[in-house]
Design an enzyme around this catalytic site. Sequence first.
Site, PDB file in Angstrom:
ATOM      1  CG  HIS A 140      -1.982  -1.016   1.231  1.00  0.00           C
ATOM      2  ND1 HIS A 140      -2.822  -1.202   0.164  1.00  0.00           N
ATOM      3  CD2 HIS A 140      -2.367  -1.909   2.177  1.00  0.00           C
ATOM      4  CE1 HIS A 140      -3.662  -2.186   0.450  1.00  0.00           C
ATOM      5  NE2 HIS A 140      -3.415  -2.629   1.663  1.00  0.00           N
ATOM      6  CB  SER A 172     -14.385   0.441   1.662  1.00  0.00           C
ATOM      7  OG  SER A 172     -13.925  -0.862   1.838  1.00  0.00           O
ATOM      8  CG  PHE A 261     -18.964  -9.512  -3.306  1.00  0.00           C
ATOM      9  CD1 PHE A 261     -17.948  -8.738  -2.774  1.00  0.00           C
ATOM     10  CD2 PHE A 261     -20.036  -9.865  -2.501  1.00  0.00           C
ATOM     11  CE1 PHE A 261     -17.993  -8.316  -1.450  1.00  0.00           C
ATOM     12  CE2 PHE A 261     -20.091  -9.446  -1.181  1.00  0.00           C
ATOM     13  CZ  PHE A 261     -19.067  -8.660  -0.651  1.00  0.00           C
ATOM     14  CG  MET A 264     -12.983 -13.627  -4.766  1.00  0.00           C
ATOM     15  SD  MET A 264     -12.020 -12.228  -5.314  1.00  0.00           S
ATOM     16  CE  MET A 264     -11.148 -11.694  -3.854  1.00  0.00           C
TER      17      MET A 264
HETATM   18  P1  A3P Z   1     -16.428  -2.785   0.518  1.00  0.00           P
HETATM   19  O1  A3P Z   1     -15.975  -2.537   1.912  1.00  0.00           O
HETATM   20  O2  A3P Z   1     -16.964  -1.559  -0.143  1.00  0.00           O
HETATM   21  O3  A3P Z   1     -17.365  -3.939   0.410  1.00  0.00           O
HETATM   22  P2  A3P Z   1      -9.114  -4.062  -0.268  1.00  0.00           P
HETATM   23  O4  A3P Z   1      -8.903  -5.445  -0.735  1.00  0.00           O
HETATM   24  O5  A3P Z   1      -8.284  -3.030  -0.970  1.00  0.00           O
HETATM   25  O6  A3P Z   1      -9.023  -3.961   1.218  1.00  0.00           O
HETATM   26  O7  A3P Z   1     -10.589  -3.640  -0.673  1.00  0.00           O
HETATM   27  C1  A3P Z   1     -11.688  -4.208  -0.014  1.00  0.00           C
HETATM   28  C2  A3P Z   1     -12.928  -3.797  -0.767  1.00  0.00           C
HETATM   29  O8  A3P Z   1     -12.987  -4.526  -2.009  1.00  0.00           O
HETATM   30  C3  A3P Z   1     -14.187  -4.147   0.014  1.00  0.00           C
HETATM   31  O9  A3P Z   1     -15.147  -3.166  -0.349  1.00  0.00           O
HETATM   32  C4  A3P Z   1     -14.510  -5.524  -0.579  1.00  0.00           C
HETATM   33  O10 A3P Z   1     -15.832  -5.924  -0.384  1.00  0.00           O
HETATM   34  C5  A3P Z   1     -14.212  -5.234  -2.059  1.00  0.00           C
HETATM   35  N1  A3P Z   1     -14.061  -6.481  -2.827  1.00  0.00           N
HETATM   36  C6  A3P Z   1     -13.240  -7.517  -2.568  1.00  0.00           C
HETATM   37  N2  A3P Z   1     -13.447  -8.505  -3.457  1.00  0.00           N
HETATM   38  C7  A3P Z   1     -14.418  -8.077  -4.294  1.00  0.00           C
HETATM   39  C8  A3P Z   1     -15.087  -8.678  -5.414  1.00  0.00           C
HETATM   40  N3  A3P Z   1     -14.804  -9.903  -5.824  1.00  0.00           N
HETATM   41  N4  A3P Z   1     -16.051  -7.939  -6.028  1.00  0.00           N
HETATM   42  C9  A3P Z   1     -16.339  -6.696  -5.611  1.00  0.00           C
HETATM   43  N5  A3P Z   1     -15.751  -6.091  -4.548  1.00  0.00           N
HETATM   44  C10 A3P Z   1     -14.801  -6.783  -3.898  1.00  0.00           C
END
Ligand code: A3P
Length: 327
Positions: A140, A172, A261, A264
Amino acid sequence: MHLQIELFSGELLDLMRKVYNDPNISDMVKFDGVTMPEQYEKLADAVENFQVRDDDIWVCSFPKTGTTWTQEMVWCIANNLDYGRGRVPLKDRFPNLEVSVHADFPEIVASNPDIQIPEAVVDSIKYIANSPSPRFIMTHLPFNLLPRQLRTGEKKPKIVYVVRNAKDTCISSYHYLRTLEDLQGSFEDWCNLFLQDAVMYGPFWKHVLGYWEKRTEGNLLFLKYEDMKQDLPGVIKKTATFLGKNFTTDQLLSLTEHLSFENMRANPATNNEDLIRRIKKVTRSTVDGKFMRCGEMNQWKFEMSPDIIERFDRWTRENLKGTGLYF
Ligand code: A3P
């Protein structure tokens, strides 16, 4: 240490101390303008001198912009859709370079012997340095804090950067940190910190633009979370081409399905539930929440007041003016 440290002060520091409620995180300061916990000082030289390899594959991002989603996509593409090996937790397959800065992990392990913290977290740099090639590395860190060999172009591994609309990123991160650390203060307090670049890894736009400016150098692919939401197969194809892979229509379909989503969220290797459970044991947070929370665009329409939306939009316009990047 080669970085310049600048302290926060006054009302902003008071607000930061009120909101961040994790005793494992020291005060935030700025390292060459980047907001990080003071304890980053211990890691800074190791990051600077980290030995990059040309065949590494990096995913870089501001937190909560779709990093995990992008990592899983990149890993699956680079490993020819080897879903079997993909059952290893993503945190181990695709470790975060600087995760050790988030707490004093050796101390946590010593005082909480019942909590297992993976080696990839306790000493992330050593773990990655000792890993065989090809390595998959997530960070990051903004471009100006990357290892010297990456910044200077001495090594040119492939880098995939992902960005997300600032308002949804802010939302988020608020929910995530509330769950993990029992963040104190209101959502509005969090937005105020975000807009003042007083959240970890900020300034947000400097982070994004630092990578955006490198998008034509050939080894960097710049992606948007919103494009992944609207056309995942298209983004997969683009990423595969960037990584030198070519898949059949059936393979593309299977990866699109794997990266949904729902899939995963159900997948223990990608949903981070185990990690969150362990972190909450340390932070003693009792707030309920999931890492894979809702995965939607435009949440700001439901969660932000008109005043905050206006402030974010103005801030975005000011920062992106003349850059060619838009949301
Ligand atoms: P939200 O909190 O808005 O749901 P990071 O991996 O950078 O920490 O980001 C996390 C964000 O990406 C979260 O957002 C998570 O739900 C979203 N995310 C992870 N996998 C995803 C997928 N397959 N489709 C859509 N959003 C996804």
